[in-house]
Every structure is written in C-alpha cells, then in structure tokens.
Design an enzyme around this catalytic site. Structure first.
Site, PDB file in Angstrom:
ATOM      1  N   GLY A 120       0.825  -1.213   0.000  1.00 44.25           N
ATOM      2  CA  GLY A 120       0.000   0.000   0.000  1.00 44.25           C
ATOM      3  C   GLY A 120       0.848   1.247   0.000  1.00 44.25           C
ATOM      4  O   GLY A 120       1.649   1.470  -0.904  1.00 44.25           O
ATOM      5  N   ILE A 122       3.307   2.076   1.980  1.00 38.93           N
ATOM      6  CA  ILE A 122       4.690   1.928   2.458  1.00 38.93           C
ATOM      7  C   ILE A 122       5.678   2.196   1.321  1.00 38.93           C
ATOM      8  O   ILE A 122       5.546   1.607   0.256  1.00 38.93           O
ATOM      9  CB  ILE A 122       4.927   0.506   3.021  1.00 38.93           C
ATOM     10  N   GLU A 176     -12.770  -9.176   0.129  1.00 38.61           N
ATOM     11  CA  GLU A 176     -13.677  -9.262  -1.024  1.00 38.61           C
ATOM     12  C   GLU A 176     -14.759 -10.307  -0.739  1.00 38.61           C
ATOM     13  O   GLU A 176     -14.632 -11.127   0.158  1.00 38.61           O
ATOM     14  CB  GLU A 176     -12.901  -9.730  -2.264  1.00 38.61           C
ATOM     15  N   ASP A 187      -2.467 -13.188  -2.934  1.00 39.05           N
ATOM     16  CA  ASP A 187      -2.171 -11.754  -2.972  1.00 39.05           C
ATOM     17  C   ASP A 187      -0.741 -11.496  -2.480  1.00 39.05           C
ATOM     18  O   ASP A 187       0.010 -10.732  -3.092  1.00 39.05           O
ATOM     19  CB  ASP A 187      -3.194 -11.024  -2.086  1.00 39.05           C
ATOM     20  N   LYS A 191       2.960 -10.108  -4.429  1.00 41.47           N
ATOM     21  CA  LYS A 191       3.797  -9.065  -3.839  1.00 41.47           C
ATOM     22  C   LYS A 191       5.227  -9.553  -3.615  1.00 41.47           C
ATOM     23  O   LYS A 191       6.181  -8.796  -3.770  1.00 41.47           O
ATOM     24  CB  LYS A 191       3.164  -8.574  -2.532  1.00 41.47           C
ATOM     25  N   GLY A 285      -6.159   0.460   1.206  1.00 40.81           N
ATOM     26  CA  GLY A 285      -7.006   1.628   1.407  1.00 40.81           C
ATOM     27  C   GLY A 285      -6.775   2.625   0.298  1.00 40.81           C
ATOM     28  O   GLY A 285      -5.692   2.684  -0.292  1.00 40.81           O
TER      29      GLY A 285
END
Lengths: 375, 375
Positions: A120, A122, A176, A187, A191, A285
C-alpha cells in the site's frame, strides 16, 4: 506532465483526490477511463473509450488502477508502445505478466512504476532501489496482506473463530466477497514476486512460490502460539539465493512483526552495511495506495524514475531450513519427520521448504494447516 | 565525483569501507583528514592538513564525520564557500549552527546532506522529503537514541538499576565516558530540531525544546509502567503547530514503539493521505550511519540532492495537552495539579507541556523524574 488514469474506483479516485487537493506542480490528470456512461460526471475529463487516452499524444503517463488481468495488461502494452510511461497498483496483472511488460517498457524506452503494488502506502520499492544504489539486498520478509492480518489479530485477541472474523472483515470492506486471493496467500505471492524483481533483479514465476494460506486455521493453532509466546502472522519472504515462500509464521511476541496492528503492513530487508531496515504503514485503502501511485508519477515527472534490469530466475527452496507446525488428519504422510506433539498438531524435524512441500502434497489433506515456527 | 572525508573514526572509516567494498560508479574518496601523523597509513590518501582538502578544486563533496562543534563548523563553512557540497553525520554541530550553514549553502549554490544525523541508517530524511513532494508532514515521534533505549530495555526486562545498565552500555561502547548528551536527552533534542527542519521547513533553536532525560529514572518508575501495561521509552516528537519536546513516555506494550529492541531506533510520521508511516533500523554504529552518509553522497552524485527552504520558527508547547507521571520530593510545587497517586510518584491532571515545564522549574528538584503517560 499529463496523466491518463485508467479506473476510478477505490485507488483511482484516491489518485484524483490527492492530485486535486495538493496542486502538485507539473502534474495534471487529463483523462479518466470509467466503466460506464453513468459514471461520467465531467465530460471533458471522463470517458468510456480507452483509445481517447492511449492515442492522446499529450498524455505522458498512463496510471492503471483497474485491477484484474485483462484488459489492464493489453492497455499497459498499448500505452508503452505509444511511448507512455506506465504506473500501476495492479499486483496481480503485473506479477503475472512481468517479463512481457518489462520487455515492452525497455523496447519503448519508458518506465514501469509499481510502488503501489506492494505494501500500500509503504515506500517499499523506493527504499529497496535506494539501498541497491550501494549494496545488494540479501533478504526480505513482510506482512503484506491487511485482510489476513486483521483476521489473525482479532482471532488472537478475542479468541474468535476464523469464519466469524472473515465475515467481519468482509462487512468492513477489508475482504472481497470471494476472499480466496487474500486468505489463500495468493495476494502475498504476487507481492513477493514483485519485491524479488525490485530487491534482487530476479523475475520469478509466481506459480513457483510455495504458498500456504490461513483458510484452514483454527482457534487451537493460535492457542498453541499463545503457549509458546507467539502470535501467527501470514508472512511472505525471499532471499538472494532463490528462496521464496508465503506461509503463516509463529512470531515471538517481542518481535516487531507481532505488534503490527489490524490492517497495517510491515516489510523488512537486510543488507550488508544497513543491517535490518523495517517499514510499516497502511497496507491498503484508497489514499495510502493512491499516495504510492502519485509518488511513482512524481518520479517520472522529476526524471528520476528508473527501470532496473531483471533476469528470469527459478525459485530454489532447498537451502533454507526451518521447523514447522502441522495440523493434519493424514499424519502418516509425515512419518519419520515428526519431532514432537504440539497441541492439536505436531512440530516437524528441521527441513527445507521444498521437503515440507513434498510432504504436504503427499498428505493430500485439503484441510491441512502449516506454519513455520521461528527460533 | 571526488570526496574529501573529514575524520576517520567510527563513521568516517565506515564511509571509506562502504565506498571501497562496493565500487560505486562515480564515487571516489580523494583525501581523508586524520588527527595525527601517526594515523597516516597511506600518504597519497591521508593528510593532517585540512587545506589540502578544502583548497582542492577537484573535490566536489566534503563529508564531515569528525563530531564536535569546532573545527567542524568552520570547515563546513569553508567547504561550502569553495563551492563544495557538504554532507555530515554531526547532529550537534549542524543543529547548533543550522541557520548559518543553510544561509551559506544557499549563497554558494551547494547542498547540505544530513541523513546520517538522525536515526543512524534509517532513511528518515529521504522519506520525509519524498512525502513532502505530495503533502505536509503533520507530526513525527521517534525513539532516536540507542544508548537510552538499550538502558531502558535492559532495566525493564531484567529489573536492573540505572547505574548498572549505564555501566554496561559504556562497556559495550554504546555510551560515551561522559554520557550526559545521551541520558539527558540532548542528543535526541538535536535530532528533533533537524527533523523539524526537514519535516516542516522550520528551523528552531534547540535550547527552546523542553528536554527531560532518564538520568533520574528508578526501578519503581518502570514497575509502575509494568502495572499499567507500559514500557518507558525516551521519545522526541514535534508537530506542524510548533510543538516540540523530548521526554520519557509510558508506551503501551502493544505499541510498535514498545517492541523496538536494544540499540534500534524507530521514527514515525503522519500525513494526510499516507497516514502513519514508521521506519525502524539501527540508530547508530559505524556501517549503518556510514550507509546514510553514502546515500547523501549519491544524491549529490546523481544530481537529485535538494536544499529545502527553511524559516526560523519558535517552539510553541501550549496547545498539546497530556497527562504526566512525576516522581519528586517537592510535591508542593504541583499542588492543585495532582490527579492520582501512582506508586512512587503521581499522575498530573491534563496540562500542556509548557505548564508542565513551569511546574518542574518551580519544584527546583534536580532528582525529579517526569514521563508522559499515553492514553
């Protein structure tokens, strides 16, 4: 510079808000691609026709916040083929097509910014790049999924069951409706793959990364953790020698990772002179993720965006050894590898991740729960 | 680019090692200033005559790792007057002369890099700058001194006395023979002042920052913390409205700050879209600090070093209110402001930092211990 924004959902609208609110010099959103005519509030700004953006010679940067693999991937290729820089928050698309997109970027002398794809808000990718100006990154590990961190934190603190906490996370919009990508660790796997590219210059096939999620976790597993002074966190990690894995980990309560609250993320890397460096922030977010997108845009605007060299690489999980907690009804698969009983499960003897994967496959237990036990 | 290195002690030798070990393109140490003829190992590299460095037109960057105010300050001014960029790890000198040095840098169109002055290897200044490309920093707080964090951690974990732990820190080389700068909070005060410059563009007089150290801490203070689920950390913090303070703080055990181990540092900042961002790493030591120095050098080499605008500003501690734990033999000074008894001390009513400072001054108690109690 002029931006074409693809997608006006959670992240896309955040990008627009940050750029509008802060009047950043040199940055202007010229066009926004929306799904349907209904979403068009401002006709001079919004369009449902992607060609209006991809064929506009005034647009220098295409920012993709659509999610999903197609049509995002095709739009990315077309944007770069038109000489536009490409910035994305879409880890799934990018991790799945990294080699193809990187080749296209190089051919067309443009860059790909993907700070927002991992952690996000970071500033993870930027700091990896910064450290690599001086020395190699040796390894990294991260809590990279807010949804599972939220579920695990609440299960531990309130002694709640997985299903109830997953429902709460869905109610709050953290998970979700189909939560598989989060709770099965997929997910985090995207990453880890993208972080390997930035940290080590290695492009790895996501399918090669062994991935254990938290779908099968039970209260008893967390209670075993409590007994040994640990909490469970879903951790993605990799090292320069080719190790890469996504797995729940029993983390000591004194470890910084144990205190990462709810939907926050944490990532740390190790290098020779800097030692351990840890970065913590909001892992998802609208605004935090959009902040990371805008940082990538500013790197392009300021002429400091770089496109690193990457080579195709194979995951090699034979060298790093650990001990694992396993709860399964198919214990016979682990015969000869069990070291001691551990509440509802057992601890294995020390073994490499590759060996663990073999044994888990052999068990054919779809309800198995596996977690690393840190020293 | 060619570097003149002033000082070959803990940090200076680390800078040399990192540059030598990593063969970073475009970076070369041309000369090193050492104290005495005895230290000269390599005559073509080392000198005891600073003019050899300051008058060498080939040297583009002067890196100062000498420590102390003079002659470091004069050398900094002379280097910049000769058109050389200046990079330093010397928080005391820089914080004490910031306005003068910044003016000199602007006049001579050079930059001052001071990443290494705060948080050792933590990329704090660089990330503040990065966030400020988008939005204002609203506030920051940090554990910025490894020596006191080491002493406080061991006092808490092992229920040891302050004096014994200070001696251990001195034995390990974490604390100086005269440890006043560390244990009285002065070292953190310099770092808060420099962080205010980078975060808010505000230059503040270090003398204006109220500073409470840990010299008078006793076991009972930490035991009170244990009772209320807190550890004590020495924290420096400031906000955009002019608040700035250095003070021990009772930090909740679940707080990330509570898990910062031994000689590590942690700093976090808040801004509108990013929210809270936390950075953790080694706050001191030869190589981590030298890493930060070399990062500053690389920013100059890559042409991305910037010199921000700063304005002189006054500390204003009247707006932020908190509750404080106080242990003193001079309770009468706090009459009317005591809310409840707290083991060997008491908790004050809610008040601003300015008011607290008034009461502490009024008490004239040199053995007083004061700490903020977080909600």
């Amino acid at each position: 510079m002029k931006i074409g924004l693809l997608g006006h959902g959670v992240v896309g609208s955040g990008v627009r808000k940050i750029i509008d609110d802060n009047h950043i010099p040199g940055v202007e959103i010229k066009r926004i691609l929306v799904h349907t005519e209904k979403e068009i509030i401002d006709k001079s700004l919004m369009t449902t026709n992607v060609d209006v953006i991809l064929q506009d010679p005034e647009i220098d940067i295409v920012v993709e916040c659509m999610g999903g693999i197609e049509p995002a991937r095709s739009y990315a290729l077309r944007a770069m083929q038109s000489g536009k820089n490409f910035v994305t928050s879409n880890k799934k698309m990018l991790a799945s097509s990294f080699s193809e997109l990187l080749k296209c970027a190089k051919k067309n002398h443009v860059t790909i910014g993907y700070e927002a794809s991992c952690g996000g808000g970071i500033p993870w990718m930027a700091n990896l790049e910064r450290i690599r100006r001086i020395e190699e990154i040796q390894a990294f590990r991260g809590i990279l999924n807010g949804t599972t961190n939220y579920i695990l934190s609440r299960m531990y603190q309130e002694k709640q069951a997985f299903d109830a906490m997953l429902k709460d996370a869905q109610k709050l919009g953290y998970a979700e409706r189909d939560p598989s990508d989060d709770i099965d660790g997929l997910d985090v796997r995207y990453k880890v793959a993208l972080s390997c590219a930035k940290a080590f210059g290695r492009m790895i096939d996501v399918e090669q990364i062994p991935t254990f999620g938290i779908r099968n976790i039970q209260k008893g597993d967390l209670e075993y953790g409590r007994e040994i002074g640990c909490v469970i966190k879903l951790v993605g990690k990799a090292n320069l020698d080719g190790m890469a894995v996504v797995m729940p980990v029993f983390v000591k309560q004194e470890d910084i990772f144990a205190s990462i609250p709810l939907n926050y993320n944490a990532i740390e890397c190790a290098s020779a002179s800097l030692g351990l460096a840890t970065f913590i922030g909001q892992g998802a977010g609208s605004l935090p993720t959009a902040h990371a997108v805008v940082q990538d845009v500013l790197d392009v605007v300021n002429g400091v965006a770089t496109l690193q060299d990457c080579h195709l690489a194979t995951v090699n999980n034979t060298s790093v050894e650990g001990k694992y907690y396993v709860r399964t009804t198919q214990r016979e698969a682990f015969e000869g590898y069990i070291e001691q009983e551990a509440k509802c499960g057992f601890l294995t003897k020390k073994m490499c991740i590759e060996k663990l994967c073999d044994l888990v496959r052999k068990s054919k237990d779809e309800a198995i729960f596996v977690a690393e036990v840190m020293k």
